[in-house]
Design an enzyme around this catalytic site. Structure first.
Site, mmCIF file in Angstrom:
data_model
loop_
_atom_site.group_PDB
_atom_site.id
_atom_site.type_symbol
_atom_site.label_atom_id
_atom_site.label_comp_id
_atom_site.label_asym_id
_atom_site.label_seq_id
_atom_site.Cartn_x
_atom_site.Cartn_y
_atom_site.Cartn_z
ATOM 1 N N HIS A 17 -21.530 5.060 13.229
ATOM 2 C CA HIS A 17 -21.600 6.411 12.650
ATOM 3 C C HIS A 17 -20.843 7.400 13.533
ATOM 4 O O HIS A 17 -20.095 8.252 13.039
ATOM 5 C CB HIS A 17 -23.063 6.891 12.573
ATOM 6 N N LYS A 41 -34.140 2.379 0.752
ATOM 7 C CA LYS A 41 -34.421 1.867 2.107
ATOM 8 C C LYS A 41 -35.722 2.438 2.671
ATOM 9 O O LYS A 41 -35.971 3.635 2.540
ATOM 10 C CB LYS A 41 -33.282 2.273 3.059
ATOM 11 N N ARG A 90 -16.626 0.009 6.230
ATOM 12 C CA ARG A 90 -16.581 -1.040 7.246
ATOM 13 C C ARG A 90 -15.788 -2.248 6.765
ATOM 14 O O ARG A 90 -15.037 -2.860 7.498
ATOM 15 C CB ARG A 90 -18.003 -1.497 7.601
ATOM 16 N N SER A 127 -27.248 0.021 10.732
ATOM 17 C CA SER A 127 -28.571 0.361 11.272
ATOM 18 C C SER A 127 -29.577 -0.719 10.906
ATOM 19 O O SER A 127 -30.443 -1.073 11.708
ATOM 20 C CB SER A 127 -29.050 1.706 10.716
HETATM 21 O O1 PNS Z 1 -26.496 5.608 5.147
HETATM 22 P P1 PNS Z 1 -26.675 5.285 3.694
HETATM 23 O O2 PNS Z 1 -28.107 4.844 3.435
HETATM 24 O O3 PNS Z 1 -25.693 4.278 3.191
HETATM 25 O O4 PNS Z 1 -26.412 6.648 2.892
HETATM 26 C C1 PNS Z 1 -26.537 6.722 1.484
HETATM 27 C C2 PNS Z 1 -26.730 8.177 1.061
HETATM 28 C C3 PNS Z 1 -27.977 8.759 1.738
HETATM 29 C C4 PNS Z 1 -25.517 8.992 1.480
HETATM 30 C C5 PNS Z 1 -26.883 8.197 -0.500
HETATM 31 O O5 PNS Z 1 -27.986 7.418 -0.848
HETATM 32 C C6 PNS Z 1 -27.031 9.623 -1.029
HETATM 33 O O6 PNS Z 1 -26.042 10.329 -1.185
HETATM 34 N N1 PNS Z 1 -28.288 10.048 -1.268
HETATM 35 C C7 PNS Z 1 -28.596 11.391 -1.712
HETATM 36 C C8 PNS Z 1 -29.003 11.420 -3.191
HETATM 37 C C9 PNS Z 1 -27.787 11.374 -4.105
HETATM 38 O O7 PNS Z 1 -26.964 12.274 -4.106
HETATM 39 N N2 PNS Z 1 -27.710 10.278 -4.862
HETATM 40 C C10 PNS Z 1 -26.648 10.076 -5.836
HETATM 41 C C11 PNS Z 1 -25.427 9.434 -5.202
HETATM 42 S S1 PNS Z 1 -24.116 9.262 -6.368
#
Ligand code: PNS
Length: 175
Positions: A17, A41, A90, A127
């Site tokens: 990150h 998660k 990644r 993570s």
């Molecule tokens: O680190 P991660 O878990 O891969 O991050 C994913 C994250 C938190 C960026 C994604 O789940 C997200 O944007 N969540 C917020 C809710 C949202 O906007 N969902 C619609 C995505 S199109």
């Protein structure tokens, strides 16, 4: 001002990150690291704890701020006048899901997503894997800043000891 957001669960933040955050901070006037809830998660740290860790390990980047949001990422972007979402890629395995989210975010509120290829040394790092390896006593010290590693090990030890106590209690109850 060109402002980007680096969103994620950051549970906990890793060198992978930080690689993306550092490089984004060189490309934008301001970068907000936003801790968002990923509903798929389960988390080890609560949002306040994650913010504290990220604030500490990004303190040296003067144009990086840390925040959290419990709704849609696109609404965070409107509220904070964010020009672009920056996501690390990644490997090709990240691409399907990231592309889906990027296109959905574009469709929802015309927010652009820029994919940044991670430094190859971090291409296997996540993570989730770090937490799993640390849970079973593996060495993950190369993947996390020391303060984050210490907090994670303390948290995992606490979870292990409370689950041992639960087992002992169950044993007694069964006798
Ligand atoms: O680190 P991660 O878990 O891969 O991050 C994913 C994250 C938190 C960026 C994604 O789940 C997200 O944007 N969540 C917020 C809710 C949202 O906007 N969902 C619609 C995505 S199109």
């Amino acid at each position: 001002m060109k402002r980007a957001v680096c969103p994620g669960s950051f549970d906990p933040i890793t060198y992978g990150h930080l690689d993306v955050i550092e490089r984004a901070s060189g490309l934008f006037d301001e970068v907000i690291v936003a801790v968002l809830v990923n509903r798929t998660k389960a988390s080890l740290f609560n949002v306040a704890e994650r913010i504290e860790m990220i604030t500490e390990v990004t303190a040296k980047y003067k144009n990086v701020k840390v925040d959290s949001w419990s709704g849609l990422l696109v609404d965070f972007c409107s509220e904070h006048k964010v020009s672009a979402i920056v996501k690390g890629l990644r490997a090709v395995s990240d691409f399907d899901y990231e592309l889906q989210m990027a296109q959905m975010n574009l469709q929802l509120k015309e927010v652009d997503t820029l994919f940044m290829a991670t430094t190859p040394a971090y291409s296997f790092l996540s993570s989730s894997l770090v937490k799993e390896i640390a849970t079973y006593g593996g060495d993950v010290s190369a993947h996390l800043p020391k303060t984050v590693l210490d907090l994670m090990q303390t948290r995992l030890a606490k979870i292990k000891s409370s689950s041992n106590n639960d087992h002992n209690e169950d044993g007694k109850a069964g006798r």
